[in-house]
Design a protein around this motif. Structure first.
Motif, PDB file in Angstrom:
ATOM      1  N   LEU A 334       0.821  -1.236  -0.141  1.00 19.63           N
ATOM      2  CA  LEU A 334      -0.011  -0.142   0.117  1.00 19.63           C
ATOM      3  C   LEU A 334       0.745   1.216  -0.100  1.00 19.63           C
ATOM      4  O   LEU A 334       0.728   2.314  -0.736  1.00 19.63           O
ATOM      5  CB  LEU A 334      -0.823   0.006   1.323  1.00 19.63           C
ATOM      6  CG  LEU A 334      -1.869  -1.298   1.212  1.00 19.63           C
ATOM      7  CD1 LEU A 334      -2.563  -1.094   2.682  1.00 19.63           C
ATOM      8  CD2 LEU A 334      -3.165  -0.879   0.318  1.00 19.63           C
ATOM      9  N   ARG A 335       1.837   1.232   0.764  1.00 18.92           N
ATOM     10  CA  ARG A 335       2.882   2.385   0.888  1.00 18.92           C
ATOM     11  C   ARG A 335       3.678   2.617  -0.197  1.00 18.92           C
ATOM     12  O   ARG A 335       3.670   3.557  -0.863  1.00 18.92           O
ATOM     13  CB  ARG A 335       3.581   2.183   1.993  1.00 18.92           C
ATOM     14  CG  ARG A 335       4.811   3.164   2.130  1.00 18.92           C
ATOM     15  CD  ARG A 335       4.543   4.769   2.001  1.00 18.92           C
ATOM     16  NE  ARG A 335       5.505   5.585   2.048  1.00 18.92           N
ATOM     17  CZ  ARG A 335       5.964   6.009   0.805  1.00 18.92           C
ATOM     18  NH1 ARG A 335       5.371   5.906  -0.120  1.00 18.92           N
ATOM     19  NH2 ARG A 335       7.304   6.936   0.807  1.00 18.92           N
ATOM     20  N   GLU A 336       4.181   1.469  -0.782  1.00  8.27           N
ATOM     21  CA  GLU A 336       5.234   1.692  -2.143  1.00  8.27           C
ATOM     22  C   GLU A 336       4.417   1.755  -3.155  1.00  8.27           C
ATOM     23  O   GLU A 336       5.108   1.994  -4.150  1.00  8.27           O
ATOM     24  CB  GLU A 336       6.089   0.433  -1.890  1.00  8.27           C
ATOM     25  CG  GLU A 336       6.835   0.467  -0.649  1.00  8.27           C
ATOM     26  CD  GLU A 336       8.057  -0.819  -0.793  1.00  8.27           C
ATOM     27  OE1 GLU A 336       7.578  -1.957  -1.318  1.00  8.27           O
ATOM     28  OE2 GLU A 336       9.024  -0.626  -0.081  1.00  8.27           O
ATOM     29  N   GLY A 384       4.539  10.416   2.866  1.00  9.71           N
ATOM     30  CA  GLY A 384       5.940   9.960   2.753  1.00  9.71           C
ATOM     31  C   GLY A 384       6.678   9.666   4.136  1.00  9.71           C
ATOM     32  O   GLY A 384       5.868   9.263   5.236  1.00  9.71           O
ATOM     33  N   HIS A 385       7.768  10.431   4.125  1.00 10.61           N
ATOM     34  CA  HIS A 385       8.755   9.954   5.108  1.00 10.61           C
ATOM     35  C   HIS A 385       8.556  11.008   6.309  1.00 10.61           C
ATOM     36  O   HIS A 385       9.569  11.802   6.846  1.00 10.61           O
ATOM     37  CB  HIS A 385      10.102  10.004   4.669  1.00 10.61           C
ATOM     38  CG  HIS A 385      10.081   9.379   3.216  1.00 10.61           C
ATOM     39  ND1 HIS A 385       9.947   8.070   3.011  1.00 10.61           N
ATOM     40  CD2 HIS A 385      10.320   9.989   1.953  1.00 10.61           C
ATOM     41  CE1 HIS A 385       9.916   7.978   1.855  1.00 10.61           C
ATOM     42  NE2 HIS A 385      10.249   8.902   1.084  1.00 10.61           N
ATOM     43  N   LEU A 386       7.549  10.962   7.198  1.00 13.09           N
ATOM     44  CA  LEU A 386       7.474  12.056   8.063  1.00 13.09           C
ATOM     45  C   LEU A 386       8.200  12.018   9.248  1.00 13.09           C
ATOM     46  O   LEU A 386       8.639  13.058   9.639  1.00 13.09           O
ATOM     47  CB  LEU A 386       5.930  11.468   8.851  1.00 13.09           C
ATOM     48  CG  LEU A 386       5.596  12.538   9.897  1.00 13.09           C
ATOM     49  CD1 LEU A 386       5.041  14.113   9.109  1.00 13.09           C
ATOM     50  CD2 LEU A 386       4.319  12.071  10.645  1.00 13.09           C
ATOM     51  N   ILE A 391       8.458  15.227   3.116  1.00 13.90           N
ATOM     52  CA  ILE A 391       6.984  14.520   2.629  1.00 13.90           C
ATOM     53  C   ILE A 391       6.786  15.165   1.129  1.00 13.90           C
ATOM     54  O   ILE A 391       7.528  16.032   0.553  1.00 13.90           O
ATOM     55  CB  ILE A 391       5.838  15.639   3.328  1.00 13.90           C
ATOM     56  CG1 ILE A 391       5.785  15.107   4.650  1.00 13.90           C
ATOM     57  CG2 ILE A 391       4.455  15.497   2.471  1.00 13.90           C
ATOM     58  CD1 ILE A 391       5.168  13.761   4.813  1.00 13.90           C
ATOM     59  N   HIS A 392       6.333  14.092   0.551  1.00 12.61           N
ATOM     60  CA  HIS A 392       6.158  14.247  -1.099  1.00 12.61           C
ATOM     61  C   HIS A 392       4.680  15.098  -1.143  1.00 12.61           C
ATOM     62  O   HIS A 392       3.632  14.473  -1.090  1.00 12.61           O
ATOM     63  CB  HIS A 392       6.001  13.055  -2.018  1.00 12.61           C
ATOM     64  CG  HIS A 392       7.420  12.355  -1.751  1.00 12.61           C
ATOM     65  ND1 HIS A 392       8.492  12.859  -2.081  1.00 12.61           N
ATOM     66  CD2 HIS A 392       7.599  11.207  -1.083  1.00 12.61           C
ATOM     67  CE1 HIS A 392       9.383  12.025  -1.666  1.00 12.61           C
ATOM     68  NE2 HIS A 392       8.794  11.019  -0.966  1.00 12.61           N
ATOM     69  N   PHE A 393       4.931  16.522  -1.146  1.00 10.92           N
ATOM     70  CA  PHE A 393       3.877  17.262  -0.965  1.00 10.92           C
ATOM     71  C   PHE A 393       3.114  17.491  -2.744  1.00 10.92           C
ATOM     72  O   PHE A 393       3.438  18.635  -3.108  1.00 10.92           O
ATOM     73  CB  PHE A 393       4.174  18.732  -0.440  1.00 10.92           C
ATOM     74  CG  PHE A 393       2.917  19.457   0.017  1.00 10.92           C
ATOM     75  CD1 PHE A 393       2.473  19.211   1.286  1.00 10.92           C
ATOM     76  CD2 PHE A 393       2.625  20.602  -0.637  1.00 10.92           C
ATOM     77  CE1 PHE A 393       1.385  19.947   1.691  1.00 10.92           C
ATOM     78  CE2 PHE A 393       1.681  21.434  -0.268  1.00 10.92           C
ATOM     79  CZ  PHE A 393       0.960  21.003   0.882  1.00 10.92           C
ATOM     80  N   ALA A 431      14.128  17.081  -0.797  1.00 14.98           N
ATOM     81  CA  ALA A 431      14.642  16.311   0.111  1.00 14.98           C
ATOM     82  C   ALA A 431      15.568  15.199  -0.359  1.00 14.98           C
ATOM     83  O   ALA A 431      16.478  14.885   0.268  1.00 14.98           O
ATOM     84  CB  ALA A 431      13.530  16.222   1.015  1.00 14.98           C
ATOM     85  N   GLU A 432      14.909  14.418  -1.366  1.00 15.43           N
ATOM     86  CA  GLU A 432      15.628  13.152  -1.628  1.00 15.43           C
ATOM     87  C   GLU A 432      15.607  12.887  -3.258  1.00 15.43           C
ATOM     88  O   GLU A 432      16.270  11.766  -3.492  1.00 15.43           O
ATOM     89  CB  GLU A 432      15.074  11.983  -0.847  1.00 15.43           C
ATOM     90  CG  GLU A 432      13.618  11.700  -1.331  1.00 15.43           C
ATOM     91  CD  GLU A 432      12.909  10.671  -0.699  1.00 15.43           C
ATOM     92  OE1 GLU A 432      13.557   9.736   0.113  1.00 15.43           O
ATOM     93  OE2 GLU A 432      11.607   9.979  -1.205  1.00 15.43           O
ATOM     94  N   HIS A 433      14.989  13.613  -3.862  1.00 16.80           N
ATOM     95  CA  HIS A 433      14.887  12.940  -5.528  1.00 16.80           C
ATOM     96  C   HIS A 433      16.081  13.836  -6.337  1.00 16.80           C
ATOM     97  O   HIS A 433      16.237  13.588  -7.442  1.00 16.80           O
ATOM     98  CB  HIS A 433      13.718  13.315  -6.142  1.00 16.80           C
ATOM     99  CG  HIS A 433      12.367  12.435  -5.498  1.00 16.80           C
ATOM    100  ND1 HIS A 433      11.119  12.888  -5.361  1.00 16.80           N
ATOM    101  CD2 HIS A 433      12.487  11.558  -4.859  1.00 16.80           C
ATOM    102  CE1 HIS A 433      10.308  11.770  -4.942  1.00 16.80           C
ATOM    103  NE2 HIS A 433      11.066  11.040  -4.600  1.00 16.80           N
ATOM    104  N   GLY A 434      16.636  14.938  -5.640  1.00 20.12           N
ATOM    105  CA  GLY A 434      17.538  15.841  -6.453  1.00 20.12           C
ATOM    106  C   GLY A 434      16.930  16.775  -7.290  1.00 20.12           C
ATOM    107  O   GLY A 434      15.775  17.192  -6.974  1.00 20.12           O
TER     108      GLY A 434
HETATM  109 ZN    ZN Z   1      10.196   9.250  -1.022  1.00 17.93          ZN
END
Ligand code: ZN
Ligand code: FAD
Ligand code: 2HG
Length: 477
Positions: A334-336, A384-386, A391-393, A431-434
């Motif tokens: 569900l999350r992924e 996402g990664h609270l 967060i993926h906003f 934050a994490e995707h570049g």
């Molecule tokens: Zn992520």
């Protein structure tokens, strides 16, 4: 400016790489010329797929001689079109997928040496064979490669406990823009010989060189795990729950992933075979994974008791602990699957933001109201990664709008609005995707001059001809 490769260069490449490693066939290249969400379409003079470091060096030397652009690519799962060449054509698309050997696994060092094209799930499986694990995972684990994960400093769902790729790469081998091979694979715990080239290459998005292999940190295999799905009212309650669980369990909590009701509903709508773990609607859903090493008490009993206390205190509304591995995997699915469900749902203005963890609950609630008021009908999907403050906003178009058109007209305004809210809280717009190419305009708009100066100086020093992944990460002068 880079140049289109001439016939001499293409012929030399074809000879060096052979038919498995060289093609100019448009049909063979086509799947690799657009990004995962099919937003950006590029062109390339050839697709080159080396099988050895020596071949990478020869490709880079030829590219340097002819001043030809090189676009490194791993699994092509970039969220920012970082591995998609420019639409003008002329670049060599450098696929690392054939360099997919695991060169070594050392349980004594707790290190794996993997080539850049190794797929993340293959590394997970290899580590298990020596009773270890590589503690980084993400939804694209079946395609994302070690080289791509390093080059984006990827995060994922275990950063809470183990950090991003920066914390997990202990050595790097890379080919620099002049064709020289940097051999930094030896996994030394301590090494103070000045500037850390390894850390420069991590998160460089292919703009400083080609990562060919890496030494990666392994940790003990999981003895047992407990995976819980929790329903609660809002992100404030979620953060309080996280801190309470951490205090009670030490470092057992590895993952703490947040999905609002609309994200869960979207997954249930689009991903076959999924079902909600809890009865009833909850404003927010949290996926929690706690682990214990072999021989230690299983974490499920403790987690169950802690969640029962949290329910009795009114902190959470409901919870379910997976009763077997299949159920645990179903919770994780569900999350992924959110990114995939959102891709099926249609266009969205995507934001990958971070603010200090303590500021995230208020940010999430306030920014959602602010965006939806300012852009009438728009729908915020923030997940996402609270626990990492990341967060993926994402912002979706009004239901009745032409999604692509809305994105073209309103998307840039929405993104500036969101990023300004983030900056006001001291946060980051990536934050994490570049940065890739999709975030470049916003990066250029918001970057401070000191950071920009240093970024350009480093790029100029290592890649003076600008052949490494041009048009990505570095704002143009
Ligand atoms: Zn992520
Ligand atoms: P690519 O997309 O091929 O390339 C990414 C960048 O690295 C490009 O700039 C490329 O030029 C460069 N590059 C690739 N290989 C090399 C190399 N060998 N040397 C130099 N440069 C290179 N990201 C997260 O951080 N956390 C998540 O939770 C997460 N979840 C995701 C879920 C889904 C469903 C998808 C599709 C993506 C997700 N991502 C996530 C983004 C993506 O998976 C990561 O950015 C990943 O690190 C990219 O790996 P890749 O091999 O696909 O790289
Ligand atoms: C995730 O955490 C990925 O699922 C993808 O980083 C985020 O699709 C997104 O916006």
């Amino acid at each position: 400016m880079t140049c289109v490769p001439d016939a001499t260069i293409l012929t030399a490449l074809a000879e060096i790489l052979g038919p498995k490693g060289f093609t100019t066939d448009p049909a063979a290249m086509q799947p690799w010329l657009s990004d995962w969400r099919d937003r950006v379409h590029g062109q390339a003079a050839a697709l080159v797929s080396p099988a050895t470091v020596d071949e990478v060096q020869q490709i880079v030397r030829l590219a340097a001689q002819g001043r030809v652009a090189l676009v490194p690519q791993g699994g092509n799962t970039s969220m920012v079109a970082g591995a998609t060449p420019s639409a003008q054509g002329g670049a060599l698309l450098l696929s690392m997928r054939r360099m997919n050997k695991i060169r070594g696994l050392s349980p004594d060092d707790n290190v794996a040496v993997a080539e850049a094209g190794v797929v993340l799930s293959d590394l997970h499986a290899a580590a298990e064979t020596v009773d270890r694990r590589f503690p980084l995972s993400l939804g694209a684990k079946g395609s994302a490669t070690i080289g791509g994960l390093i080059s984006t400093n990827a995060g994922g769902t275990q950063v809470l406990r183990f950090g991003t790729m920066r914390a997990l790469v202990v050595g790097i081998e890379a080919v620099l823009p002049d064709g020289g091979r940097f051999d930094g694979l030896s996994a030394l715990r301590k090494d103070n010989r000045g500037y850390d080239l390894r850390q420069l290459l991590i998160g460089a998005e292919g703009t400083l060189g080609i990562v060919t292999a890496a030494s990666l940190r392994l940790v003990s295999a999981v003895g047992s795990r407990a995976v819980a799905w929790v329903g609660l009212a809002d992100p404030h309650a979620a953060l309080r729950l996280l801190r309470r669980l951490e205090s009670a369990t030490g470092d057992a909590i590895e993952s703490f992933e947040a999905m609002p009701a609309n994200a869960l509903a979207m997954v249930l709508r689009h991903i076959p075979g999924t079902r909600a773990p809890l009865q009833g609607q909850h404003g927010w859903n949290i996926l929690i994974e706690a682990t214990a090493p072999a021989g230690a008490a299983e974490p499920s009993e403790r987690l169950t008791a802690l969640l029962a206390d949290a329910a009795a205190d009114g902190l959470i509304e409901d919870a379910a602990i997976a009763s077997n591995e299949a159920q645990a995997e179903a919770f994780w699915k569900l999350r992924e699957s959110i990114a995939e469900a959102e891709r099926v749902d249609g266009p969205a203005a995507k934001h990958d933001i971070s603010v200090p963890v303590s500021a995230m609950p208020t940010f999430l609630l306030d920014a959602r109201v602010a965006v939806e008021q300012r852009f009438t009908g728009s729908r915020v999907l923030g997940f996402g990664h609270l626990g990492d403050g990341n967060i993926h906003f994402n912002v979706q178009p009004p239901v009745d709008a032409d999604g692509k058109r809305w994105l073209a007209e309103e998307g840039p305004k929405v993104s500036s609005f969101v990023h300004d809210l983030v900056a006001a809280r001291g946060g980051s717009m990536s934050a994490e995707h570049g940065i890739g190419q999709l975030k470049l305009a916003e990066f250029a708009r918001t970057i401070d001059p000191v950071r920009l100066g240093a970024l350009r100086a480093i790029k100029q020093a290592i890649d003076p001809q600008g052949i490494m992944n041009p048009g990505k990460l570095i704002p143009a002068g």
